[in-house]
Design an enzyme around this catalytic site. Structure first.
Site, PDB file in Angstrom:
ATOM      1  N   SER A  12     -21.210  33.585  10.117  1.00 48.49           N
ATOM      2  CA  SER A  12     -22.596  32.175   9.676  1.00 48.49           C
ATOM      3  C   SER A  12     -23.627  32.508   8.459  1.00 48.49           C
ATOM      4  O   SER A  12     -24.372  32.003   7.874  1.00 48.49           O
ATOM      5  CB  SER A  12     -22.664  30.620  10.167  1.00 48.49           C
ATOM      6  OG  SER A  12     -21.971  30.366  10.240  1.00 48.49           O
ATOM      7  N   HIS A  49     -27.640  27.830  13.189  1.00 47.69           N
ATOM      8  CA  HIS A  49     -26.749  28.075  13.788  1.00 47.69           C
ATOM      9  C   HIS A  49     -26.952  29.619  13.381  1.00 47.69           C
ATOM     10  O   HIS A  49     -25.984  30.865  14.002  1.00 47.69           O
ATOM     11  CB  HIS A  49     -25.499  28.073  13.682  1.00 47.69           C
ATOM     12  CG  HIS A  49     -25.097  27.479  13.010  1.00 47.69           C
ATOM     13  ND1 HIS A  49     -25.718  26.865  12.405  1.00 47.69           N
ATOM     14  CD2 HIS A  49     -23.802  27.539  11.742  1.00 47.69           C
ATOM     15  CE1 HIS A  49     -24.404  26.987  10.567  1.00 47.69           C
ATOM     16  NE2 HIS A  49     -23.974  27.428  10.382  1.00 47.69           N
ATOM     17  N   SER A  96     -29.662  20.950  15.057  1.00 43.93           N
ATOM     18  CA  SER A  96     -28.765  19.936  15.000  1.00 43.93           C
ATOM     19  C   SER A  96     -29.097  19.882  13.441  1.00 43.93           C
ATOM     20  O   SER A  96     -29.747  19.614  12.567  1.00 43.93           O
ATOM     21  CB  SER A  96     -29.458  18.349  15.532  1.00 43.93           C
ATOM     22  OG  SER A  96     -28.570  17.351  15.475  1.00 43.93           O
ATOM     23  N   LYS A 219     -18.268  33.328   3.973  1.00 46.53           N
ATOM     24  CA  LYS A 219     -17.944  33.577   5.254  1.00 46.53           C
ATOM     25  C   LYS A 219     -17.784  34.546   5.091  1.00 46.53           C
ATOM     26  O   LYS A 219     -17.051  35.415   5.218  1.00 46.53           O
ATOM     27  CB  LYS A 219     -17.182  32.088   5.812  1.00 46.53           C
ATOM     28  CG  LYS A 219     -18.262  31.861   7.099  1.00 46.53           C
ATOM     29  CD  LYS A 219     -17.664  30.612   7.778  1.00 46.53           C
ATOM     30  CE  LYS A 219     -18.820  30.392   8.894  1.00 46.53           C
ATOM     31  NZ  LYS A 219     -18.219  28.979   9.213  1.00 46.53           N
ATOM     32  N   GLU A 335     -35.352   6.018   7.530  1.00 49.06           N
ATOM     33  CA  GLU A 335     -35.565   6.205   9.519  1.00 49.06           C
ATOM     34  C   GLU A 335     -35.667   8.248   9.049  1.00 49.06           C
ATOM     35  O   GLU A 335     -36.429   8.345  10.430  1.00 49.06           O
ATOM     36  CB  GLU A 335     -35.348   5.127  10.497  1.00 49.06           C
ATOM     37  CG  GLU A 335     -35.847   3.773   9.979  1.00 49.06           C
ATOM     38  CD  GLU A 335     -34.876   3.318   8.967  1.00 49.06           C
ATOM     39  OE1 GLU A 335     -33.395   3.490   9.164  1.00 49.06           O
ATOM     40  OE2 GLU A 335     -35.020   2.199   8.912  1.00 49.06           O
ATOM     41  N   PHE A 360     -35.393   0.136  15.187  1.00 48.91           N
ATOM     42  CA  PHE A 360     -34.710   0.852  13.942  1.00 48.91           C
ATOM     43  C   PHE A 360     -35.123   2.241  13.724  1.00 48.91           C
ATOM     44  O   PHE A 360     -34.316   3.369  13.471  1.00 48.91           O
ATOM     45  CB  PHE A 360     -35.097   0.204  12.653  1.00 48.91           C
ATOM     46  CG  PHE A 360     -34.217  -1.183  12.368  1.00 48.91           C
ATOM     47  CD1 PHE A 360     -33.708  -1.086  12.404  1.00 48.91           C
ATOM     48  CD2 PHE A 360     -35.666  -1.638  11.617  1.00 48.91           C
ATOM     49  CE1 PHE A 360     -32.973  -2.268  12.207  1.00 48.91           C
ATOM     50  CE2 PHE A 360     -35.681  -2.831  11.125  1.00 48.91           C
ATOM     51  CZ  PHE A 360     -34.211  -3.617  11.201  1.00 48.91           C
ATOM     52  N   ARG A 442     -44.218  -8.837  18.207  1.00 45.24           N
ATOM     53  CA  ARG A 442     -43.884 -10.053  16.871  1.00 45.24           C
ATOM     54  C   ARG A 442     -45.106 -10.781  17.140  1.00 45.24           C
ATOM     55  O   ARG A 442     -46.370 -10.708  16.354  1.00 45.24           O
ATOM     56  CB  ARG A 442     -42.692 -10.392  16.307  1.00 45.24           C
ATOM     57  CG  ARG A 442     -43.647 -10.911  15.245  1.00 45.24           C
ATOM     58  CD  ARG A 442     -41.525 -11.676  14.381  1.00 45.24           C
ATOM     59  NE  ARG A 442     -41.579 -12.283  15.356  1.00 45.24           N
ATOM     60  CZ  ARG A 442     -41.846 -13.990  15.066  1.00 45.24           C
ATOM     61  NH1 ARG A 442     -42.842 -13.531  13.840  1.00 45.24           N
ATOM     62  NH2 ARG A 442     -41.691 -15.021  15.829  1.00 45.24           N
TER      63      ARG A 442
END
Lengths: 596, 596
Positions: A12, A49, A96, A219, A335, A360, A442
């Site tokens: 990679s 990675h 990640s 690759k 988000e 959320f 709230r």
């Protein structure tokens, strides 16, 4: 490196080596001696990675030694399996997938819209991670904000961990997608050095929108045994010596990475913080106090920025936005990009506060998890916590946020019950390292505390206390008010109850809890507008687990799936209102009486 | 409805009313008397806040009364603020934006690739939610799987909660994006009934790819006071009677929703489950046992399907994929779509198992949260838990998964330590309602249990026990093996230790824990490859909180940010190896001796 470590992702790295070489040799401007300078370009390996490639760059730049390199992935080496800020030249942890580009958007926002610096952000992306929706959030936002200082390089080597990607080598599909999202896109051969050079030059001269290089690569490039062969992801080469020979033998290439023009402006001076003040006995929602306090903080601290996920009129981030529009970023209903932008902004020296409905924030949980590994410092505010929101129903009710955000390394979890306390905690968060989370309500709640009271992170507040206390009631947020009502009811029955406002759930004031447990014969009732797992009750139990005489604790929490209804109906139905608190207290007191 | 409830999102329903009317009157095939029939079309309101429109459809179809409608959002009404499966005709809860379309992909996958039924999936999307990356995961996957039975309808009313979207009324941008992702896209006026009819007809006659209607609409359509005016999101109309008059007065429209052609095939018979068997004393990774057991389960149960996020050769989902390729779906690196597809598949009667690295399940946390509100039943498997993965470093280590997944309503959380146990738990999960989670390990671990032992969900296993036990050691997964080693060390010092394998963390076997606590003078050591918050230790504390004499518990967990290194080095560094367990046990025993 991978051969020495007997693990890693050499193939990679090999696919992207030509792209990285041209970038680092000709375009990147980075002062390795002053890595935090905002004048520097930022280099983010979204495909974390490919760390051996990043570390090879460091070797070529002469900032790590041959010995360092050969300690790759061993305990104590900063050259870990995936890059982290344990390395001084790494801003954020990656590994990640799908996070590096949205974080790069945050960095580019800072350079373009806050600092107005000529620095650029370069993000090396894998093609497999283009399947992550977060990448398209980043594409949309980068174009929306006109981030022509951001360049993404997609290493289209076709092969993921297990096989071919959905798009394969169909570069035109990536180009069409990127263009539809408002980017300039260049398809090229990622092993043609001149083509790479031309594309990077074009990226730096394109204004008004970001550029993506869609680079067809191979690759395992350069080693026939693994070139474009499936099944070699995440594995060291079988014969590293032969591979090195095939690649031209051992070399010791040195490159001079260009330094940026310095010219960094002075940090503006801080002003005096004038927090909002709310009158005792009035009713104010903690979410409103968040907005007021954040606006005040913004006035005192020029490094504070705010972001929101298209609900700023609910979270009250809009109060900051109106006061400091130049330091507010609307992140729309995205988000992951919201939190990633905060991570990127803090990496280049800003102090972000990001808000949305607490429910959320769960959408960005992996981004928060990774931010802790990035040693990031920023604040999250989640509004509309728990069943007390009422009619909108369970999809909008955060009932897992305390548990999930307590389980973030080094996090701070705060849940105020009144407006003055909220304001003080917002100010305290701004001085707190790591990821701090504020849970707001709230509905309007009574102002219990004087605007002059102080609230430290890690503290709690004993609201009722006497020498004859028989039981301790512990709440946070809306349940503090229910606990106070329960104490009133119990007082009429001659049961004196201590009441604790546990506004700081992590860190937790174990000492005050211990004193209360001892003073009330170990009888504790915790009550929370949250699922039973991992919230206030569990935090209290954990804090007291090593006491000589651990307490008897009844944990009141939301156990059935909530519905739409009025807040007070839902608190009752969940068994977390004053009536249920009083009943639990009576049960504990009666039980002890029986035993005695 | 909103006026009666004094809350709700009428303007968001009004923009989509014409689209919904033509769809329901002319295209939807749905038998309200047999809502779970796989022959039915599925209708998903991805913009769940437009619930009044969905409920108006029910009223028009005659399945709810005028009185029902006016109880909208009141406690006890099934017509909640956002749709949930408390309503028999609703398959999945929506209200967290960006989820309905990816769930619809799962439903369409079932109809197209599993059942080969002519039923269609219709998803009404808001334009604001097009900013969620999960929508683009759905776009990519739907095209990749050739889901021509899926139609998305984007209600482009331009206005979000707080203002205009990034794209506004630029329909061509949505069309270009959808086409670049492989869809057929039709721009139209969403209030032109003939245009809607023509577009829906085109959608049903397009083969090989899904179709999206990009419909320009007006928020608050039909009521001048709110039409296309910002600031009316999520608010009832000021004067509902005047609005109704302006819309043509009170009407009582009835529509006949077409029923599908029945012709549902029989459910195939189940076979006998022949789980894999591993020899005692050999070493097998629990992740490998997961794959073996899942393949065996697939042979016995024709309703079991598996999905994985491009790491099937790490999670061993590939074992199932090889055995049952027709029931395996590769979801690539798109964890939100991975979980959403599982939710969609189970909604139409399948039994999905979805796997990826446990750390990356955090990417889909909001989808898991919402799936619980959907009353969904499916299984998750997260591999590569904790520091025991070794060299890849913290980005790949799940250390928050037990906490976050315990805090999901009705969830089951399992963490086996050996291969035979894993196989039994996979079989048990398949019979378990709700969301069940299996946490597996990267390294091979010794086979401790005979293949004939049974493991119930909610149980635990006492591995060492004697009448002279002075302390109880409680582990799960990798730490069970460390606890056994610690017990050996302690035995040499004449300290007898009970050892418990807490493979079922939720539900938890409180009774066995209580017996152990009583037998060992309340001395407990918990040890987990997880952060200290919300994991094994907290689960044990919570289970024992109401004991007459609550235990003294030392909780060993990962407290510092891990690094790359060898598994055994990292277990030692985190203080969760045999040596640290033995030390904690000694401390508890010594402390009691001192007290005595």
């Amino acid at each position: 490196m991978s051969a020495a470590a007997k693990s890693g992702h050499p193939t990679s790295a090999m696919s992207a080596a030509d792209l990285a070489a041209v970038l680092v040799d000709g375009y990147l401007r980075f002062d390795f001696d002053d890595p935090k300078s905002p004048a520097n370009d930022r280099l983010v390996f979204s495909k974390g990675h490919a760390s051996t490639l990043l570390y090879a760059i460091y070797r070529a730049a002469g900032v790590v030694s041959e010995e360092d390199i050969l300690e790759y992935r061993t305990l104590g080496s900063m050259l870990e399996g995936h890059p982290t800020p344990a390395i001084p030249w790494v801003d954020v942890a990656t590994g990640s997938l799908g996070q590096g580009l949205p974080i790069g958007v945050g960095m580019a926002l800072a350079a373009k819209h806050l600092e107005r610096l000529p620095s650029r952000v370069w993000v090396l992306c894998g093609d497999s991670e283009m399947a992550e929706g977060s990448m398209w959030e980043a594409f949309e936002h980068a174009a929306h904000f006109g981030l022509d200082n951001l360049t993404a390089i997609i290493d289209v080597n076709r092969l993921g961990q297990r096989g071919e990607t959905m798009v394969g080598w169909d570069l035109e599909t990536y180009v069409a997608r990127a263009e539809a999202f408002g980017w300039s896109a260049i398809a090229l051969d990622g092993h043609d050095l001149d083509a790479i050079d031309a594309a990077l030059a074009q990226a730096t001269s394109t204004s008004g929108r970001p550029t993506v290089l869609v680079a067809r690569t191979t690759k395992g490039k350069g080693v026939a045994a693994v070139e474009n062969v499936n099944g070699y992801h995440g594995k060291p080469l079988d014969d590293a010596d032969a591979a090195i020979a095939e690649l031209g033998g051992v070399t010791d290439i040195r490159i001079e990475v260009a330094k940026p023009d310095a010219a960094v402006s002075e940090e503006p001076a801080r002003g005096t913080l004038e927090l909002p003040r709310y009158e005792l006995g009035t009713e104010v929602a903690t979410r409103k106090a968040y907005g007021d306090a954040l606006a005040a903080l913004g006035a005192a601290r020029p490094d504070v920025v705010a972001l929101d996920g298209e609900v700023s009129n609910s979270t009250f981030a809009e109060t900051f936005a109106k006061a400091h529009p130049e330091r507010y970023f609307e992140m729309y209903i995205a988000e992951q990009q919201l939190v990633a932008a905060a991570v990127g902004l803090q990496a280049v020296g800003w102090r972000p506060f990001a808000s949305t409905f607490a429910a959320f924030l769960s959408r960005a949980y992996d981004f928060v998890r990774m931010a802790a590994i990035s040693r990031a410092t920023f604040s999250l505010c989640g509004s509309h916590a728990g069943v007390s929101i009422g009619e909108d129903g369970p999809s909008q009710m955060a009932l897992e946020d305390i548990a999930s955000l307590r389980a973030i390394h080094g996090s701070t979890v705060l849940h105020p019950c009144d407006a003055n306390q909220t304001a003080k905690l917002v100010a305290a968060m701004a001085e707190t390292e790591g990821i701090s989370y504020l849970r707001t309500l709230r509905p309007a709640t009574p102002v219990l505390y004087s605007p002059d009271e102080e609230f430290a992170i890690g503290g709690c507040r004993v609201l009722r206390s006497s020498e004859s206390d028989e039981v301790t009631l512990i709440g946070a947020g809306i349940t503090v008010h229910e606990a106070l009502k329960a104490a009133d009811v119990l007082a009429q029955e001659d049961i004196a109850a201590r009441v604790i406002d546990l506004y700081s759930i992590k860190p937790i004031d174990g000492e005050t809890l211990r004193v209360a447990a001892e003073a009330t014969a170990g009888r504790l009732v915790t009550v929370e507008d949250h699922w039973p797992e991992g919230g206030v009750g569990d935090a209290v139990l954990a804090a007291l687990a090593e006491m000589d005489e651990p307490p008897h604790l009844i944990k009141l929490a939301v156990r059935e799936l909530p519905k739409s209804g009025k807040p007070e109906e839902l608190l009752a139905r969940a068994g977390i209102d004053a009536e249920h608190i009083a009943a639990a207290a009576r049960q504990l007191v009666a039980k002890s009486a029986q035993t005695a």
